[in-house]
Design a protein around this motif. Structure first.
Motif, PDB file in Angstrom:
ATOM      1  N   ILE A 186       0.824  -1.197   0.000  1.00  0.00           N
ATOM      2  CA  ILE A 186       0.000   0.000   0.000  1.00  0.00           C
ATOM      3  C   ILE A 186       0.868   1.261   0.000  1.00  0.00           C
ATOM      4  CG2 ILE A 186      -1.893   1.222   1.133  1.00  0.00           C
ATOM      5  CD1 ILE A 186      -2.542  -1.689   0.258  1.00  0.00           C
ATOM      6  N   GLY A 187       0.507   2.217  -0.846  1.00  0.00           N
ATOM      7  CA  GLY A 187       1.135   3.520  -0.845  1.00  0.00           C
ATOM      8  C   GLY A 187       0.072   4.571  -0.601  1.00  0.00           C
ATOM      9  N   ALA A 203       3.414   9.658   0.983  1.00  0.00           N
ATOM     10  CA  ALA A 203       3.965  10.837   0.312  1.00  0.00           C
ATOM     11  C   ALA A 203       3.121  12.060   0.632  1.00  0.00           C
ATOM     12  CB  ALA A 203       4.012  10.619  -1.204  1.00  0.00           C
ATOM     13  N   TYR A 204       3.809  13.172   0.811  1.00  0.00           N
ATOM     14  CA  TYR A 204       3.143  14.449   1.068  1.00  0.00           C
ATOM     15  C   TYR A 204       4.157  15.562   0.821  1.00  0.00           C
ATOM     16  CZ  TYR A 204       0.226  17.966   3.351  1.00  0.00           C
ATOM     17  OH  TYR A 204      -0.533  19.072   3.627  1.00  0.00           O
ATOM     18  N   ILE A 205       3.670  16.740   0.496  1.00  0.00           N
ATOM     19  CA  ILE A 205       4.558  17.837   0.118  1.00  0.00           C
ATOM     20  C   ILE A 205       5.403  18.359   1.281  1.00  0.00           C
ATOM     21  CG2 ILE A 205       3.182  18.579  -1.853  1.00  0.00           C
ATOM     22  CD1 ILE A 205       1.902  20.695  -0.082  1.00  0.00           C
ATOM     23  N   SER A 206       4.967  18.120   2.505  1.00  0.00           N
ATOM     24  CA  SER A 206       5.696  18.594   3.685  1.00  0.00           C
ATOM     25  C   SER A 206       6.600  17.495   4.231  1.00  0.00           C
ATOM     26  CB  SER A 206       4.729  19.042   4.784  1.00  0.00           C
ATOM     27  OG  SER A 206       5.401  19.241   6.007  1.00  0.00           O
ATOM     28  N   LYS A 252       7.606  12.795   7.899  1.00  0.00           N
ATOM     29  CA  LYS A 252       8.488  12.215   8.912  1.00  0.00           C
ATOM     30  C   LYS A 252       7.719  11.906  10.191  1.00  0.00           C
ATOM     31  CE  LYS A 252      12.968  14.031   7.402  1.00  0.00           C
ATOM     32  NZ  LYS A 252      14.125  14.908   7.723  1.00  0.00           N
ATOM     33  N   GLU A 253       6.771  12.782  10.540  1.00  0.00           N
ATOM     34  CA  GLU A 253       5.923  12.526  11.707  1.00  0.00           C
ATOM     35  C   GLU A 253       5.134  11.235  11.528  1.00  0.00           C
ATOM     36  OE1 GLU A 253       3.349  15.811  12.327  1.00  0.00           O
ATOM     37  OE2 GLU A 253       4.933  17.200  12.951  1.00  0.00           O
ATOM     38  N   VAL A 254       4.568  11.066  10.332  1.00  0.00           N
ATOM     39  CA  VAL A 254       3.767   9.876  10.038  1.00  0.00           C
ATOM     40  C   VAL A 254       4.648   8.626  10.029  1.00  0.00           C
ATOM     41  CG1 VAL A 254       2.377   8.737   8.272  1.00  0.00           C
ATOM     42  CG2 VAL A 254       1.967  11.127   8.814  1.00  0.00           C
ATOM     43  N   LYS A 255       5.838   8.742   9.475  1.00  0.00           N
ATOM     44  CA  LYS A 255       6.775   7.613   9.451  1.00  0.00           C
ATOM     45  C   LYS A 255       7.049   7.105  10.862  1.00  0.00           C
ATOM     46  CE  LYS A 255      11.604   6.547   8.277  1.00  0.00           C
ATOM     47  NZ  LYS A 255      11.366   5.305   7.504  1.00  0.00           N
ATOM     48  N   ILE A 289       6.331   3.428   9.195  1.00  0.00           N
ATOM     49  CA  ILE A 289       6.222   3.218   7.757  1.00  0.00           C
ATOM     50  C   ILE A 289       7.621   3.287   7.139  1.00  0.00           C
ATOM     51  CG2 ILE A 289       5.288   4.171   5.610  1.00  0.00           C
ATOM     52  CD1 ILE A 289       2.885   5.138   7.315  1.00  0.00           C
ATOM     53  N   PRO A 290       7.985   2.309   6.317  1.00  0.00           N
ATOM     54  CA  PRO A 290       9.357   2.218   5.794  1.00  0.00           C
ATOM     55  C   PRO A 290       9.848   3.424   4.990  1.00  0.00           C
ATOM     56  CG  PRO A 290       8.189   0.149   5.457  1.00  0.00           C
ATOM     57  CD  PRO A 290       7.177   1.146   5.931  1.00  0.00           C
ATOM     58  N   TYR A 291       9.035   3.902   4.047  1.00  0.00           N
ATOM     59  CA  TYR A 291       9.511   4.944   3.144  1.00  0.00           C
ATOM     60  C   TYR A 291       8.564   6.148   3.123  1.00  0.00           C
ATOM     61  CZ  TYR A 291      12.199   0.973   1.406  1.00  0.00           C
ATOM     62  OH  TYR A 291      13.013  -0.122   1.315  1.00  0.00           O
TER      63      TYR A 291
END
Length: 286
Positions: A8-9, A37-40, A45-48, A53-55
């Motif tokens: 899933i992406g 993926a997100y523009i910020s 990085k917060e979500v990672k 989440i790996p990437y």
């Protein structure tokens, strides 16, 4: 699919992604979130860190390049759904996209055409179809319990629940107001209940009567009244080719008794019902 799991992406890390989509995917045993993926850069990085989440990427096309990703979940502002979906399909990914699929009918048609061409699934996140009461009602409808359903009255009305973020109140991001945000949900559900007939004609009106007023307060906090350029109330009448009709009204700000009214009432020749209450009106069995 790798090791029995769909890759899933997720594109977009706002409230709907962090509050519903990411936790939802995490609960599935046959799915694994590979990247977001997100523009910020700060937000991804917060979500990672929060969801392990790996990437993470600030360019969503980098996410699309990952071969192991089978499904792309789009949780970005409405006006970006079309280009991102088209790119994801071109990369041969299945797509789950937040509602509305797009802000223009011709864009939805192009999205559907491409999904068929590349043989990949395209789905709008219309989750109300999957509620237990919705599934139960649909079964009764399909069995003919209500006879011919010839009319519906559908509401997605809120007294003072206007989401204050720019993605809801600025047309360049949202495409529209409550019709595009909550109206699509009750309309989709009603349309499904009625068997998805072909549309004959649509008439409607939109109003912005309360959202610009400084004396109107919202339960979700203040919003930028100068930036607000979408409707705060919308109503429409839909006629289908089979003669059936739907009356639809939706609002973020309405002077009404209830705090909210998210419902649809179906009128059939043998019985009628109000969803989600489940109250049936009929002369069957006395």
């Amino acid at each position: 699919m790798k090791n029995g799991k769909y890759g899933i992406g997720i594109i977009g890390v706002g409230g709907i992604a962090r509050g519903s989509h990411i936790p939802g995917w995490k609960k599935l045993k046959d799915a694994e979130i590979i990247a977001v993926a997100y523009i910020s850069e700060e937000k991804v990085k917060e979500v990672k860190e929060e969801f392990d989440i790996p990437y993470v990427f600030t360019d969503y096309k980098k996410l699309l390049e990952i071969e192991e990703i089978d499904i792309v979940d789009i949780c970005t502002p409405n006006t970006t759904h079309f280009p991102i979906t088209m790119d994801a399909l071109k990369y041969r990914k299945h797509v789950l996209c937040e509602k509305p699929l797009a802000v223009k009918a011709e864009h939805v048609e192009k999205m559907m055409e491409l999904s068929k061409k590349v043989d990949k699934k395209l789905m709008a996140a219309q989750h109300h179809r999957f509620r237990p009461e919705s599934i139960a009602l649909k079964k009764l409808i399909d069995k003919g319990y209500f006879g011919e359903i010839y009319h519906a009255i559908s509401f997605a009305l809120r007294r003072r629940d206007l989401p204050p973020r720019p993605t809801f109140i600025k047309k360049e991001l949202s495409g529209g107001g409550p019709m595009f945000d909550i109206g699509v949900h009750i309309l989709d559900l009603t349309y499904w209940f009625m068997g998805c007939p072909k549309v004959h004609s649509v008439k409607g009106e939109i109003y912005t009567k309360l959202a610009k007023r400084k004396d109107i307060k919202g339960l979700w906090g203040e919003w930028d009244r100068d930036a607000y350029d979408v409707e705060d109330f919308a109503t429409g009448f839909i006629r289908f080719e089979n003669g059936a009709t739907v009356l639809l009204s939706c609002s973020f700000l309405a002077n009404m008794e209830k705090i909210s009214d998210f419902s649809t009432t179906l009128f059939g020749t043998e019985a009628g019902i109000k969803w989600p209450d489940g109250k049936i009106a009929t002369e069957k069995e006395g």
